[in-house]
Design an enzyme around this catalytic site. Structure first.
Site, PDB file in Angstrom:
ATOM      1  N   ASP A 154      12.808  18.219  58.731  1.00  0.00           N
ATOM      2  CA  ASP A 154      12.065  19.218  59.143  1.00  0.00           C
ATOM      3  C   ASP A 154      12.534  19.600  60.459  1.00  0.00           C
ATOM      4  OD1 ASP A 154      10.926  17.157  60.463  1.00  0.00           O
ATOM      5  OD2 ASP A 154       8.798  17.525  59.959  1.00  0.00           O
ATOM      6  N   ASP A 209      12.424  16.060  53.537  1.00  0.00           N
ATOM      7  CA  ASP A 209      11.642  15.467  54.707  1.00  0.00           C
ATOM      8  C   ASP A 209      10.270  16.432  53.996  1.00  0.00           C
ATOM      9  OD1 ASP A 209      10.955  14.093  56.854  1.00  0.00           O
ATOM     10  OD2 ASP A 209      12.007  15.261  58.220  1.00  0.00           O
ATOM     11  N   GLU A 220       6.368  10.770  57.523  1.00  0.00           N
ATOM     12  CA  GLU A 220       6.334  10.018  58.603  1.00  0.00           C
ATOM     13  C   GLU A 220       5.029   9.094  58.825  1.00  0.00           C
ATOM     14  OE1 GLU A 220       6.379  12.672  61.802  1.00  0.00           O
ATOM     15  OE2 GLU A 220       8.416  13.505  61.335  1.00  0.00           O
ATOM     16  N   GLU A 242      12.961   5.718  64.890  1.00  0.00           N
ATOM     17  CA  GLU A 242      13.196   7.122  66.011  1.00  0.00           C
ATOM     18  C   GLU A 242      12.645   6.661  67.444  1.00  0.00           C
ATOM     19  OE1 GLU A 242      12.507  11.117  64.622  1.00  0.00           O
ATOM     20  OE2 GLU A 242      13.082  11.786  66.844  1.00  0.00           O
TER      21      GLU A 242
HETATM   22  O1  KIV Z   1      13.573  16.198  60.758  1.00  0.00           O
HETATM   23  C1  KIV Z   1      14.571  15.182  61.108  1.00  0.00           C
HETATM   24  O2  KIV Z   1      15.699  15.732  61.338  1.00  0.00           O
HETATM   25  C2  KIV Z   1      14.254  13.817  61.165  1.00  0.00           C
HETATM   26  C3  KIV Z   1      15.393  12.909  61.866  1.00  0.00           C
HETATM   27  C4  KIV Z   1      15.365  13.202  63.245  1.00  0.00           C
HETATM   28  C5  KIV Z   1      15.499  11.546  61.375  1.00  0.00           C
HETATM   29  O3  KIV Z   1      13.177  13.322  60.766  1.00  0.00           O
END
Ligand code: KIV
Length: 292
Positions: A58, A97, A129, A196
């Site tokens: 995202d 994501d 997340e 992260e």
């Molecule tokens: O959205 C994204 O690119 C991510 C990465 C930073 C792991 O969640």
């Protein structure tokens, strides 16, 4: 002597990377490479280069769509870009994501949205997340047969709660909480976990504790794999560059140079040149002139 190299010129297609491959790589101590992609040509190049996994992150919202953070990204935007990536990449494991508010409202909505990533987006797995508060959702999505990647540490969808883009788990207490949450996410069914912006000692500790692979971004070399946002790696996004980014190219400067050269060529009538134009035969041309 023959100059043909059939294996090099026409390499055998790469075997599809699966969640099982992820697990095998961890067991063998082989690092896992992951990158983000949001479009067909980038996914194609990455897949050919041999990356293990592609995340349609995202981060799309910030590096492609120009939003200030990832919060405005919608399911429709994600699915649109997932489809483009899935047309380009055939071997890498494809992970979509889940955007803000697509899995927080109810477990039922979360499972339905996760399913859309596979049915409509061509993805193999989803990422979401959060820790303790997500266990029920992780159980339900993986219970529906959809592989789930967790994401702990700096979780950008919670920036307002975290007080900005800042490293997490820097005190013993905060680190202990993250270790516990990592274990709980594995128990709930995650096949892998993104860490992260956490101290490298913590990245290594969590990676040793879990049997599922960890993928670090700013979590040190002790993780089982690494991920970067491709626009950071290529030098295409310069609004800010986190400390953990290694820039492998300067595409923004390349683009600026190419655009400037094109504008100059158009202004000076150096483009298009003869090799860029089509010609009519003299006979047809004369016939046209007679018609005028
Ligand atoms: O959205 C994204 O690119 C991510 C990465 C930073 C792991 O969640």
């Amino acid at each position: 002597m023959s100059t043909q190299h059939p294996e090099r010129d026409n390499p055998a297609p790469r075997k599809k990377v699966t969640t099982f491959t992820f697990r095998q790589k961890k067991e063998r101590g082989e690092p896992i490479s992951m990158l983000t992609a949001y479009d067909y040509p980038t996914a194609l190049a990455m897949d050919q280069a041999g990356v293990d996994a592609i995340l349609v992150g995202d981060s799309l919202g910030m590096v492609v769509l120009g939003y200030q953070n990832t919060l405005p990204v919608t399911m429709e935007e994600m699915l649109h870009h997932c489809r483009a990536v899935s047309r380009g990449a055939h071997a890498a494991l494809l992970i979509g994501d889940m955007p803000f508010m697509s899995y927080q409202v109810s477990v039922e909505e979360a499972v339905r949205n996760a399913g859309r990533f596979l049915q409509k987006g061509g993805m193999d797995a989803v990422k979401l997340e959060g820790g303790r508060e997500r266990l029920e959702v992780v159980r339900a999505i993986s219970g529906a047969g959809i592989p789930v990647m967790g994401h702990l540490g700096l979780t950008p969808q919670s920036i307002h709660q975290l007080g900005g883009f800042r490293a997490q788990g820097k005190t013993a207490l905060a680190a202990k909480r993250l270790v516990e949450e990592a274990v709980l996410l594995e128990q709930a069914g995650c096949f892998s976990l993104v860490l992260e912006s956490v101290p490298s000692q913590l990245g290594e500790m969590i990676s040793h504790k879990l049997s599922i692979p960890t993928i670090g971004i700013g979590a040190g070399p002790g993780c089982d794999g690494q991920v970067l946002v491709t626009h950071d790696l290529l030098g295409l996004f310069d609004r800010f560059t986190p400390k953990f980014v290694k820039k492998y190219a300067s595409f923004r400067e390349e683009m600026l140079g190419a655009f400037n050269a094109y504008i100059q060529d158009v202004n000076s009538r150096n483009f298009p040149a003869k090799e860029h134009t089509f010609e009519m035969s003299e006979e047809e041309w004369q016939a046209l002139l007679r018609e005028e």
